[in-house]
Design a protein around this motif. Sequence first.
Motif, PDB file in Angstrom:
ATOM      1  N   ILE A 175       0.872  -1.174   0.000  1.00 27.75           N
ATOM      2  CA  ILE A 175       0.000   0.000   0.000  1.00 27.75           C
ATOM      3  C   ILE A 175       0.909   1.223   0.000  1.00 27.75           C
ATOM      4  O   ILE A 175       1.746   1.392   0.882  1.00 27.75           O
ATOM      5  CB  ILE A 175      -0.926   0.018   1.230  1.00 27.75           C
ATOM      6  N   VAL A 176       0.749   2.072  -1.010  1.00 30.46           N
ATOM      7  CA  VAL A 176       1.632   3.221  -1.197  1.00 30.46           C
ATOM      8  C   VAL A 176       0.826   4.504  -1.022  1.00 30.46           C
ATOM      9  O   VAL A 176      -0.167   4.719  -1.723  1.00 30.46           O
ATOM     10  CB  VAL A 176       2.283   3.192  -2.601  1.00 30.46           C
ATOM     11  N   GLU A 177       1.256   5.349  -0.087  1.00 35.02           N
ATOM     12  CA  GLU A 177       0.622   6.647   0.123  1.00 35.02           C
ATOM     13  C   GLU A 177       1.276   7.667  -0.808  1.00 35.02           C
ATOM     14  O   GLU A 177       2.488   7.850  -0.773  1.00 35.02           O
ATOM     15  CB  GLU A 177       0.766   7.098   1.575  1.00 35.02           C
ATOM     16  N   ASP A 178       0.463   8.318  -1.614  1.00 30.68           N
ATOM     17  CA  ASP A 178       0.965   9.254  -2.613  1.00 30.68           C
ATOM     18  C   ASP A 178       1.077  10.648  -2.004  1.00 30.68           C
ATOM     19  O   ASP A 178       0.081  11.335  -1.782  1.00 30.68           O
ATOM     20  CB  ASP A 178       0.020   9.279  -3.818  1.00 30.68           C
ATOM     21  N   GLN A 179       2.312  11.083  -1.715  1.00 26.21           N
ATOM     22  CA  GLN A 179       2.571  12.425  -1.178  1.00 26.21           C
ATOM     23  C   GLN A 179       3.444  13.229  -2.137  1.00 26.21           C
ATOM     24  O   GLN A 179       4.143  14.156  -1.743  1.00 26.21           O
ATOM     25  CB  GLN A 179       3.246  12.323   0.190  1.00 26.21           C
ATOM     26  N   ARG A 180       3.368  12.914  -3.412  1.00 26.03           N
ATOM     27  CA  ARG A 180       4.182  13.613  -4.392  1.00 26.03           C
ATOM     28  C   ARG A 180       3.711  15.049  -4.575  1.00 26.03           C
ATOM     29  O   ARG A 180       2.563  15.383  -4.310  1.00 26.03           O
ATOM     30  CB  ARG A 180       4.135  12.872  -5.734  1.00 26.03           C
ATOM     31  N   GLU A 181       4.628  15.894  -5.022  1.00 27.31           N
ATOM     32  CA  GLU A 181       4.303  17.301  -5.247  1.00 27.31           C
ATOM     33  C   GLU A 181       3.214  17.411  -6.304  1.00 27.31           C
ATOM     34  O   GLU A 181       3.250  16.732  -7.331  1.00 27.31           O
ATOM     35  CB  GLU A 181       5.555  18.058  -5.693  1.00 27.31           C
ATOM     36  N   GLY A 182       2.232  18.273  -6.044  1.00 23.00           N
ATOM     37  CA  GLY A 182       1.122  18.444  -6.975  1.00 23.00           C
ATOM     38  C   GLY A 182      -0.109  17.673  -6.574  1.00 23.00           C
ATOM     39  O   GLY A 182      -1.205  17.961  -7.059  1.00 23.00           O
ATOM     40  N   VAL A 183       0.072  16.686  -5.682  1.00 20.73           N
ATOM     41  CA  VAL A 183      -1.089  15.936  -5.194  1.00 20.73           C
ATOM     42  C   VAL A 183      -1.731  16.757  -4.082  1.00 20.73           C
ATOM     43  O   VAL A 183      -1.087  17.113  -3.095  1.00 20.73           O
ATOM     44  CB  VAL A 183      -0.662  14.543  -4.666  1.00 20.73           C
ATOM     45  N   GLN A 184      -2.997  17.104  -4.233  1.00 20.68           N
ATOM     46  CA  GLN A 184      -3.651  18.019  -3.299  1.00 20.68           C
ATOM     47  C   GLN A 184      -3.786  17.432  -1.910  1.00 20.68           C
ATOM     48  O   GLN A 184      -3.635  18.116  -0.912  1.00 20.68           O
ATOM     49  CB  GLN A 184      -5.031  18.420  -3.844  1.00 20.68           C
ATOM     50  N   SER A 185      -4.089  16.164  -1.809  1.00 15.50           N
ATOM     51  CA  SER A 185      -4.212  15.522  -0.498  1.00 15.50           C
ATOM     52  C   SER A 185      -3.664  14.100  -0.610  1.00 15.50           C
ATOM     53  O   SER A 185      -3.688  13.491  -1.684  1.00 15.50           O
ATOM     54  CB  SER A 185      -5.671  15.487  -0.026  1.00 15.50           C
ATOM     55  N   THR A 186      -3.162  13.620   0.524  1.00 14.28           N
ATOM     56  CA  THR A 186      -2.576  12.284   0.521  1.00 14.28           C
ATOM     57  C   THR A 186      -3.622  11.241   0.146  1.00 14.28           C
ATOM     58  O   THR A 186      -4.733  11.236   0.675  1.00 14.28           O
ATOM     59  CB  THR A 186      -2.004  11.952   1.902  1.00 14.28           C
ATOM     60  N   ARG A 187      -3.252  10.370  -0.757  1.00  9.73           N
ATOM     61  CA  ARG A 187      -4.147   9.289  -1.171  1.00  9.73           C
ATOM     62  C   ARG A 187      -3.299   8.071  -1.509  1.00  9.73           C
ATOM     63  O   ARG A 187      -2.071   8.151  -1.558  1.00  9.73           O
ATOM     64  CB  ARG A 187      -4.974   9.714  -2.391  1.00  9.73           C
ATOM     65  N   VAL A 188      -3.964   6.973  -1.729  1.00 12.10           N
ATOM     66  CA  VAL A 188      -3.261   5.746  -2.072  1.00 12.10           C
ATOM     67  C   VAL A 188      -3.001   5.718  -3.579  1.00 12.10           C
ATOM     68  O   VAL A 188      -3.875   6.069  -4.379  1.00 12.10           O
ATOM     69  CB  VAL A 188      -4.084   4.512  -1.639  1.00 12.10           C
ATOM     70  N   VAL A 189      -1.774   5.343  -3.935  1.00  9.95           N
ATOM     71  CA  VAL A 189      -1.425   5.231  -5.358  1.00  9.95           C
ATOM     72  C   VAL A 189      -2.369   4.240  -6.036  1.00  9.95           C
ATOM     73  O   VAL A 189      -2.579   3.121  -5.545  1.00  9.95           O
ATOM     74  CB  VAL A 189       0.038   4.767  -5.503  1.00  9.95           C
ATOM     75  N   ASP A 190      -2.963   4.656  -7.141  1.00 11.71           N
ATOM     76  CA  ASP A 190      -3.898   3.781  -7.858  1.00 11.71           C
ATOM     77  C   ASP A 190      -3.219   3.161  -9.076  1.00 11.71           C
ATOM     78  O   ASP A 190      -2.026   3.385  -9.326  1.00 11.71           O
ATOM     79  CB  ASP A 190      -5.175   4.539  -8.243  1.00 11.71           C
ATOM     80  N   LEU A 191      -3.998   2.390  -9.838  1.00 11.84           N
ATOM     81  CA  LEU A 191      -3.431   1.653 -10.970  1.00 11.84           C
ATOM     82  C   LEU A 191      -2.933   2.598 -12.057  1.00 11.84           C
ATOM     83  O   LEU A 191      -1.895   2.351 -12.679  1.00 11.84           O
ATOM     84  CB  LEU A 191      -4.473   0.688 -11.536  1.00 11.84           C
ATOM     85  N   GLU A 192      -3.627   3.701 -12.270  1.00 11.17           N
ATOM     86  CA  GLU A 192      -3.176   4.673 -13.276  1.00 11.17           C
ATOM     87  C   GLU A 192      -1.836   5.279 -12.861  1.00 11.17           C
ATOM     88  O   GLU A 192      -0.933   5.441 -13.696  1.00 11.17           O
ATOM     89  CB  GLU A 192      -4.228   5.762 -13.452  1.00 11.17           C
ATOM     90  N   ASN A 193      -1.699   5.627 -11.558  1.00 14.33           N
ATOM     91  CA  ASN A 193      -0.410   6.130 -11.072  1.00 14.33           C
ATOM     92  C   ASN A 193       0.687   5.088 -11.259  1.00 14.33           C
ATOM     93  O   ASN A 193       1.815   5.424 -11.653  1.00 14.33           O
ATOM     94  CB  ASN A 193      -0.498   6.490  -9.590  1.00 14.33           C
ATOM     95  N   PHE A 194       0.360   3.820 -10.961  1.00 14.93           N
ATOM     96  CA  PHE A 194       1.340   2.740 -11.093  1.00 14.93           C
ATOM     97  C   PHE A 194       1.817   2.623 -12.534  1.00 14.93           C
ATOM     98  O   PHE A 194       3.029   2.505 -12.795  1.00 14.93           O
ATOM     99  CB  PHE A 194       0.703   1.428 -10.620  1.00 14.93           C
ATOM    100  N   PHE A 195       0.892   2.679 -13.491  1.00 15.51           N
ATOM    101  CA  PHE A 195       1.271   2.615 -14.907  1.00 15.51           C
ATOM    102  C   PHE A 195       2.149   3.808 -15.286  1.00 15.51           C
ATOM    103  O   PHE A 195       3.151   3.656 -15.985  1.00 15.51           O
ATOM    104  CB  PHE A 195       0.015   2.597 -15.785  1.00 15.51           C
TER     105      PHE A 195
END
Length: 331
Positions: A175-195
Amino acid sequence: MNIAESINKARERGLSDKEILEAIKKQNPGKEEFFKKAEERGASATQILNETINQNERKETVSLSQEKIPSSLPKKPTEESKLWMRIFITFGLSVIAALSFTFLYRVFFIPRLEPIDPEIIVKEIYHPRATEPLIKLYPEKDDIIRFPITANEELLMHLRRIIREEKNGDIIRIIVEDQREGVQSTRVVDLENFFDIFQIKYPERFFEKIEKDFNLFVCTTEARSKIGFVAKFSEENREEVEWNIMRPWEKTIEKDFRNFFAFWNEEVPEDEGDLLSIGYQGELPREVSIRYREGSGGMGIYYTIINDRIIFGTSAESIKILIERHNELNK
């Protein structure tokens, strides 16, 4: 020393004539009658002493012990004691001056600090909720690893480490928490992000039918751990997903996954034809079809569609494990 000299010495030491006379009386009890008569006629102590001196000069013997004349005056202080007294006084004045200076400095130059009431800052830490497991997981033999990323490279680094080092479960859910720059709020990396992170190209209509939420797994039962993922779609779209999205994608899927396999130093040969197909039943109630293209090093492209799930693996063993776990979840 005669009586006259003794009297004069006593006077020089500061004794009064009365004190000297009393001392002479005590030391010369035989002269008591003389002193009594002199006092009766009203003679003062000075007069009596003067008469005594005169008598002494006429060879009358009157004894006066120098040692027994009392001394009431203190001795003069020595030079050493004077020096220490000056040092003590100087030190005392220095301490008083320092304390006075400190007090005045604090009063006039140091601002008064007002008491500050402590302020409690409450910071909310948000942990995004991950989707429910899409396959069966067993606490006693599986594991879950969760970590945040602030850059794409961090996901690649963590996955490389987990595949190389972690052997704590047959299956490890990532389970990967997405805290990358430009992401408005922390969320879990989804399949589109993974691709996107692995630069995997996918059909334009892929996410119109398949949900972006997915489960990412590492299967550790093989000598070299392999990756797999499971995604959902609406079961009414099953035919469209299989025949209008996945089958057309097979013509370029090896090329589209090139960067993904290059990261693992693997290669899947490109072939514009359809993927190969193999049946697998195992403990399942009926056989399922696995579409695949083998690559180097035991890795390759493997996927199957079961009910409302698409299951992807990088080896035959990993996709079979995920298929079995999916079946156990739905028993």
